[in-house]
Design a protein around this motif. Sequence first.
Motif, mmCIF file in Angstrom:
data_model
loop_
_atom_site.group_PDB
_atom_site.id
_atom_site.type_symbol
_atom_site.label_atom_id
_atom_site.label_comp_id
_atom_site.label_asym_id
_atom_site.label_seq_id
_atom_site.Cartn_x
_atom_site.Cartn_y
_atom_site.Cartn_z
ATOM 1 N N GLU A 84 -30.524 9.258 -14.245
ATOM 2 C CA GLU A 84 -29.590 9.697 -15.281
ATOM 3 C C GLU A 84 -29.861 8.968 -16.603
ATOM 4 N N THR A 85 -30.182 7.673 -16.513
ATOM 5 C CA THR A 85 -30.472 6.893 -17.716
ATOM 6 C C THR A 85 -31.735 7.396 -18.401
ATOM 7 N N ALA A 86 -32.751 7.719 -17.604
ATOM 8 C CA ALA A 86 -33.996 8.241 -18.175
ATOM 9 C C ALA A 86 -33.747 9.564 -18.893
ATOM 10 N N GLU A 87 -32.904 10.408 -18.298
ATOM 11 C CA GLU A 87 -32.571 11.690 -18.918
ATOM 12 C C GLU A 87 -31.791 11.472 -20.209
ATOM 13 N N LEU A 88 -30.849 10.515 -20.174
ATOM 14 C CA LEU A 88 -30.054 10.206 -21.366
ATOM 15 C C LEU A 88 -30.941 9.665 -22.488
ATOM 16 N N THR A 89 -31.916 8.854 -22.132
ATOM 17 C CA THR A 89 -32.838 8.291 -23.124
ATOM 18 C C THR A 89 -33.533 9.399 -23.905
ATOM 19 N N GLY A 90 -34.053 10.381 -23.175
ATOM 20 C CA GLY A 90 -34.701 11.514 -23.837
ATOM 21 C C GLY A 90 -33.740 12.307 -24.685
ATOM 22 N N PHE A 91 -32.500 12.438 -24.200
ATOM 23 C CA PHE A 91 -31.494 13.195 -24.946
ATOM 24 C C PHE A 91 -31.153 12.525 -26.272
ATOM 25 N N ILE A 92 -30.928 11.200 -26.251
ATOM 26 C CA ILE A 92 -30.573 10.492 -27.480
ATOM 27 C C ILE A 92 -31.734 10.528 -28.471
ATOM 28 N N LYS A 93 -32.957 10.385 -27.968
ATOM 29 C CA LYS A 93 -34.129 10.518 -28.848
ATOM 30 C C LYS A 93 -34.131 11.882 -29.524
ATOM 31 N N GLY A 94 -33.735 12.914 -28.769
ATOM 32 C CA GLY A 94 -33.714 14.276 -29.293
ATOM 33 C C GLY A 94 -32.696 14.476 -30.397
#
Length: 253
Positions: free
Chosen positions: A186-196
């Motif tokens: 979930e953290t890895a997915e969130l990381t990509g989302f915030i970068k986006g």
Amino acid sequence: MHKLQIEGLTKTFGGLTAVNNVAMHVDDNEIVGLIGPNGAGKTTLFNMITGLYTPTSGQLLYQEKDITGLKPDKITDIGIARTFQNIRLFPMMTALENVMIGLHTRTHSTMFDSILRTKRHRTEEKNNIQRAMEILEMVGLESKQDEYSKNLPYGEQRKLEIARAMASNPGILLLDEPAAGMNENETAELTGFIKGLKGLGMTVLVIEHDMRLVMSICERIYVLDYGSKIAEGVPKEIQSNPQVIEAYLGKGA
């Protein structure tokens, strides 16, 4: 021109100084991190920026306008939105309805329009549903539009809270520990989302304890310890800063 500028901000509670003479800034379309040990004053600083606390001294400027001491609703109106450490969704509302709550700060229909279902109200409601669906799609929750928020997995609840904050069309988004309680995936997915979010033109200030996330998404980082700013710089500078290492690991480090 800085998007957000903080000058000498201080907050005391009785004899306790929670934030002490902090100065920092966030520029347009930038992701900035705010880190520090537990009790360092990070959330207190967020609470002053968003109007929940009135600073004891110092000044807050948003796009060069003084916003020091404004109430939370006025802070939202001018373009600052936030999430919280503890999820504050409406549990018995759907994902779509939660996002639409965020859109209400930008609606113009009156109570009169709502009661009589005027054309203006119907048009605005239709537009709000469409916009809410667009935001749900941005965070990958479009298929969960009719799910009660309380039934969503924890990671999706976190994303929904960010989506609701995004709905107010903020100029700057403040994220208070968005990865708290998330597992590694979930953290890895969130990381990509915030970068986006940066790709969407958003400006983000984030508090986070997950150093891997902070170092991978933030262009600059500020560090607080016991309410005072002890360091600022790019991720590499922060990782090797002796004061930061001591604050987190003690003098023996």
